[in-house]
Design a protein around this motif. Structure first.
Motif, PDB file in Angstrom:
ATOM      1  N   LYS A 135       5.858  -3.540   4.627  1.00 36.83           N
ATOM      2  CA  LYS A 135       4.561  -3.020   5.077  1.00 36.83           C
ATOM      3  C   LYS A 135       3.682  -2.606   3.895  1.00 36.83           C
ATOM      4  O   LYS A 135       2.464  -2.766   3.935  1.00 36.83           O
ATOM      5  N   TYR A 136       4.269  -2.047   2.850  1.00 38.73           N
ATOM      6  CA  TYR A 136       3.506  -1.529   1.710  1.00 38.73           C
ATOM      7  C   TYR A 136       3.523  -2.452   0.496  1.00 38.73           C
ATOM      8  O   TYR A 136       2.822  -2.197  -0.482  1.00 38.73           O
ATOM      9  N   ALA A 137       4.304  -3.538   0.520  1.00 32.66           N
ATOM     10  CA  ALA A 137       4.452  -4.411  -0.657  1.00 32.66           C
ATOM     11  C   ALA A 137       3.119  -4.998  -1.114  1.00 32.66           C
ATOM     12  O   ALA A 137       2.824  -5.008  -2.308  1.00 32.66           O
ATOM     13  N   LYS A 138       2.308  -5.474  -0.178  1.00 35.59           N
ATOM     14  CA  LYS A 138       1.023  -6.077  -0.547  1.00 35.59           C
ATOM     15  C   LYS A 138       0.109  -5.052  -1.217  1.00 35.59           C
ATOM     16  O   LYS A 138      -0.528  -5.335  -2.236  1.00 35.59           O
ATOM     17  N   HIS A 139       0.060  -3.845  -0.667  1.00 30.43           N
ATOM     18  CA  HIS A 139      -0.777  -2.780  -1.235  1.00 30.43           C
ATOM     19  C   HIS A 139      -0.287  -2.392  -2.639  1.00 30.43           C
ATOM     20  O   HIS A 139      -1.094  -2.242  -3.566  1.00 30.43           O
ATOM     21  N   VAL A 140       1.024  -2.246  -2.803  1.00 32.76           N
ATOM     22  CA  VAL A 140       1.585  -1.890  -4.116  1.00 32.76           C
ATOM     23  C   VAL A 140       1.258  -2.981  -5.130  1.00 32.76           C
ATOM     24  O   VAL A 140       0.825  -2.700  -6.241  1.00 32.76           O
ATOM     25  N   GLN A 142      -1.218  -5.074  -5.054  1.00 36.05           N
ATOM     26  CA  GLN A 142      -2.655  -5.035  -5.322  1.00 36.05           C
ATOM     27  C   GLN A 142      -2.996  -3.918  -6.321  1.00 36.05           C
ATOM     28  O   GLN A 142      -3.764  -4.137  -7.252  1.00 36.05           O
ATOM     29  N   ILE A 143      -2.425  -2.742  -6.132  1.00 39.40           N
ATOM     30  CA  ILE A 143      -2.673  -1.614  -7.035  1.00 39.40           C
ATOM     31  C   ILE A 143      -2.187  -1.944  -8.446  1.00 39.40           C
ATOM     32  O   ILE A 143      -2.873  -1.673  -9.430  1.00 39.40           O
ATOM     33  N   ILE A 144      -1.018  -2.535  -8.546  1.00 37.35           N
ATOM     34  CA  ILE A 144      -0.472  -2.891  -9.863  1.00 37.35           C
ATOM     35  C   ILE A 144      -1.373  -3.915 -10.548  1.00 37.35           C
ATOM     36  O   ILE A 144      -1.654  -3.798 -11.745  1.00 37.35           O
ATOM     37  N   MET A 145      -1.839  -4.900  -9.818  1.00 34.41           N
ATOM     38  CA  MET A 145      -2.715  -5.922 -10.415  1.00 34.41           C
ATOM     39  C   MET A 145      -4.037  -5.309 -10.877  1.00 34.41           C
ATOM     40  O   MET A 145      -4.583  -5.721 -11.898  1.00 34.41           O
ATOM     41  N   GLU A 146      -4.556  -4.313 -10.163  1.00 38.30           N
ATOM     42  CA  GLU A 146      -5.797  -3.641 -10.582  1.00 38.30           C
ATOM     43  C   GLU A 146      -5.572  -2.858 -11.872  1.00 38.30           C
ATOM     44  O   GLU A 146      -6.487  -2.710 -12.672  1.00 38.30           O
TER      45      GLU A 146
END
Length: 148
Positions: A135-140, A142-146
């Motif tokens: 559930k949170y993998a995509k958000h994590v 995305q944050i790391i890539m930013e």
């Protein structure tokens, strides 16, 4: 690099100003250090002794049953708050939700590797592995890539 120190009369007027051509990783590290220096949570060690826990020392926060625990490299502290409250309070210090019951500090993650069923494992500085749920993998990610 030029460093200027100016004395001020009150604690309210204290500040750090970073002037740079571009925000390099070195300046980002300085910014992160300044933001986390001196920030504390009230924690309880061994169930009763109250202590100030420096936010910069916390690797991750875990909810177990009705209790919240903050983990440092050497110690475990009970934090008598709700996880969603800590999530909001710790967000400026690079803490993100990685599952229903965990917040991790991105600054304390050594590596992230895939696990089964779309989950990931975050290896923390103390060697512990924390699951990043689907559930949170995509958000994590995305944050790391930013951050890069």
């Amino acid at each position: 690099m030029k460093v200027t120190i100016k004395n001020v009369l009150s604690k309210q007027n204290e500040q750090v100003v970073i002037e740079c051509v571009e925000m390099t990783p070195e300046f980002e590290d300085i910014k992160n250090y300044c933001q986390t220096k001196g920030a504390f949570l009230t924690g309880y060690a061994n169930g009763s002794s109250q202590r100030q826990v420096c936010i910069k020392d916390i690797l991750y926060v875990e909810a177990v049953d009705e209790k919240i625990f903050a983990y440092t490299k050497e110690q475990l502290f009970e934090i008598r708050r709700r996880l969603y409250e800590l999530e909001a309070e710790l967000a400026p210090y690079k803490f993100i939700r990685c599952s229903k019951s965990f917040l991790i500090c991105l600054l304390k993650v050594e590596s992230i590797r895939p696990a089964l069923n779309g989950r990931y494992l975050a290896c923390m500085e103390n060697g512990e592995e924390v699951i990043i749920s689907r559930k949170y993998a995509k958000h994590v990610r995305q944050i790391i890539m930013e951050e890069l």
